[in-house]
Design an enzyme around this catalytic site. Structure first.
Site, mmCIF file in Angstrom:
data_model
loop_
_atom_site.group_PDB
_atom_site.id
_atom_site.type_symbol
_atom_site.label_atom_id
_atom_site.label_comp_id
_atom_site.label_asym_id
_atom_site.label_seq_id
_atom_site.Cartn_x
_atom_site.Cartn_y
_atom_site.Cartn_z
ATOM 1 N N ASP A 64 0.858 -1.185 0.000
ATOM 2 C CA ASP A 64 0.000 0.000 0.000
ATOM 3 C C ASP A 64 0.897 1.238 0.000
ATOM 4 O O ASP A 64 1.649 1.469 0.952
ATOM 5 C CB ASP A 64 -0.899 -0.017 1.235
ATOM 6 C CG ASP A 64 -1.984 1.053 1.191
ATOM 7 O OD1 ASP A 64 -2.074 1.788 0.176
ATOM 8 O OD2 ASP A 64 -2.745 1.152 2.172
ATOM 9 N N ASP B 199 -2.767 2.337 -6.222
ATOM 10 C CA ASP B 199 -1.689 2.358 -5.231
ATOM 11 C C ASP B 199 -1.653 1.140 -4.311
ATOM 12 O O ASP B 199 -1.011 1.169 -3.272
ATOM 13 C CB ASP B 199 -1.789 3.626 -4.380
ATOM 14 C CG ASP B 199 -3.099 3.718 -3.604
ATOM 15 O OD1 ASP B 199 -4.045 2.977 -3.930
ATOM 16 O OD2 ASP B 199 -3.179 4.541 -2.676
ATOM 17 N N GLU B 200 -2.323 0.060 -4.698
ATOM 18 C CA GLU B 200 -2.331 -1.142 -3.876
ATOM 19 C C GLU B 200 -2.194 -2.389 -4.737
ATOM 20 O O GLU B 200 -2.671 -2.431 -5.874
ATOM 21 C CB GLU B 200 -3.639 -1.265 -3.079
ATOM 22 C CG GLU B 200 -3.819 -0.240 -1.980
ATOM 23 C CD GLU B 200 -5.072 -0.522 -1.159
ATOM 24 O OE1 GLU B 200 -5.163 -1.624 -0.578
ATOM 25 O OE2 GLU B 200 -5.956 0.337 -1.112
#
EC number: 2.7.7.7
Length: 398
Positions: A18, A111-112
């Site tokens: 993350d 973003d993960e």
């Protein structure tokens, strides 16, 4: 994982990555003068916060919060409109580096990502060393930090990645799961919202392991069989460890929050045309056709409704998407002005659709026109050419 012991040595090892305050952190890297300042992505008072730096979070600002409230909480904040094309570029760099550590990567957002590193620890001494090397490589390439959680399944790995944020690592070995669940608040379980958390708390269920004080049959009677199975599995630390690399998208959509609430149907339709162009261009670029068009409307009192229509044939033509959305809008009475409208397409299939006897006359020509407009915009920018119905947006700057 912590590090190979007894009968746990063959358990799956799932890493959840993350990025830390991703959008705001990209702005700080590109403009070092912002470092350490309360950076908030979201400039329009009509919109919501997309991201907030850790300095801004100290004032209570968080993503999905109305920008107007964020300004009250943090008047000294630096509010930026966001550069999503740039964020996408950095995301691709991050995921490229992640893929160098394992071929099994499931990206879940910009973003993960989940990474199956089962057995990879042997190449890197241990999962912790692998995580440290991954973090170092991402920072070297992008200047950004990330947080990593490692556990036997995705649900636990996601929770673990949040424990030592920012720039942290947390590893949960299989043998430590029971103790971990006795202190894990039920609200931290992905999928447990505020209402369910409140209901669980009302029964004295505050930590995840507390769920097991009641039988699964009890939870089925109270919440339904599906929810009961979900909760019971989580209370025992069970979750999915199977990744879906390169999973196909389920939908493509676009929406806009207006500067002022409106129920002017012509203005709403101009927005729908603009959004249909964006969605259609996305479908054509990726080679998808969709069968279901969904209209989203948020009224001035923040009540949100959606209306959908499944078409007789899959489409990717801007005009087809717009006409379906227009018909859905025409069927609504609009009891009060809207603050947001959006359109999305789902029910994807890939490949060239065969035009048949029942297709609209000239549809093939319209699709060729769409692709020609896409090419012009790709080369010269979004304002190089536009449809007559969207002219007012470019003329007035709306």
């Amino acid at each position: 994982m912590a590090e190979r012991s007894g009968h746990h040595e063959h358990a799956p090892v799932i890493l959840h990555l993350d990025m830390d305050a991703f959008f705001a952190s990209v702005e700080e890297v590109d403009n070092p003068s912002l470092k350490g300042k309360p950076v908030i992505i979201g400039a329009s008072d009509r919109g919501v916060v997309s991201a907030a730096s850790y300095a801004a979070r100290k004032f209570g600002v968080h993503s999905a919060m109305p920008v107007a409230r964020a300004r009250k909480l943090c008047p000294q904040g630096i509010f930026l409109p966001g550069r999503h094309k740039r964020y996408g570029e950095i995301s691709r760099l991050v995921m490229r580096e992640v893929a160098n550590f394992s071929p099994l990567v499931e990206q879940t957002s910009v973003d993960e990502a989940y990474v199956d590193i089962t057995g990879m620890g042997l190449l890197h001494q241990s999962p912790r060393v692998l995580a440290m090397r991954m973090k170092e490589r991402i920072h070297e390439v992008t200047g950004l930090t990330c947080s990593i959680g490692i556990a036997p399944n995705k649900f636990l790995a996601k929770i673990c990645s949040d424990i030592n944020k920012p720039d942290g690592i947390y590893i949960l070995p299989p043998q430590d799961i029971p103790a971990f669940l006795t202190t894990l608040p039920v609200g931290r379980i992905p999928g447990v919202g505020k209402r369910l958390e409140a209901e669980l708390n009302s029964l004295g269920v505050r930590h995840t392991s507390d769920i097991l004080r009641f039988t699964e049959a009890f939870w089925a009677g109270r919440l339904g069989e599906k929810a009961a199975q979900f909760l019971y599995a989580r209370a025992k630390g069970e979750g999915n460890a199977v990744l879906r690399p390169h999973a196909a998208p389920k939908s493509s959509g676009a929406e806009n929050t207006f500067r002022a609430d409106t129920n002017d149907r012509e203005e709403l339709k101009r927005w729908l045309m603009r959004q249909s162009e964006r969605v259609g261009r996305d479908l054509r670029k990726e080679g998808y056709f969709g069968r279901t068009v969904t209209l989203k409307m948020k009224f001035k009192d923040f009540r949100t409704i959606t209306r959908s229509r499944t078409l007789a044939r899959p489409v990717q033509c801007t005009d087809d998407i717009f006409r379906a959305a227009e018909e859905l809008l025409d069927a609504e009475s609009l009891p009060m002005p809207l603050r947001l409208i959006g359109v999305s397409v789902s029910g994807f299939s890939r490949g060239e659709r065969q035009l048949g006897l029942w297709d609209e006359p000239g549809e093939e020509e319209m699709l060729r026109l769409d692709k020609a407009l896409d090419a012009i915009k790709e080369k010269f920018g979004g304002t190089a050419v536009f449809r007559g119905r969207t002219f007012d947006f470019w003329r007035t700057g709306k």
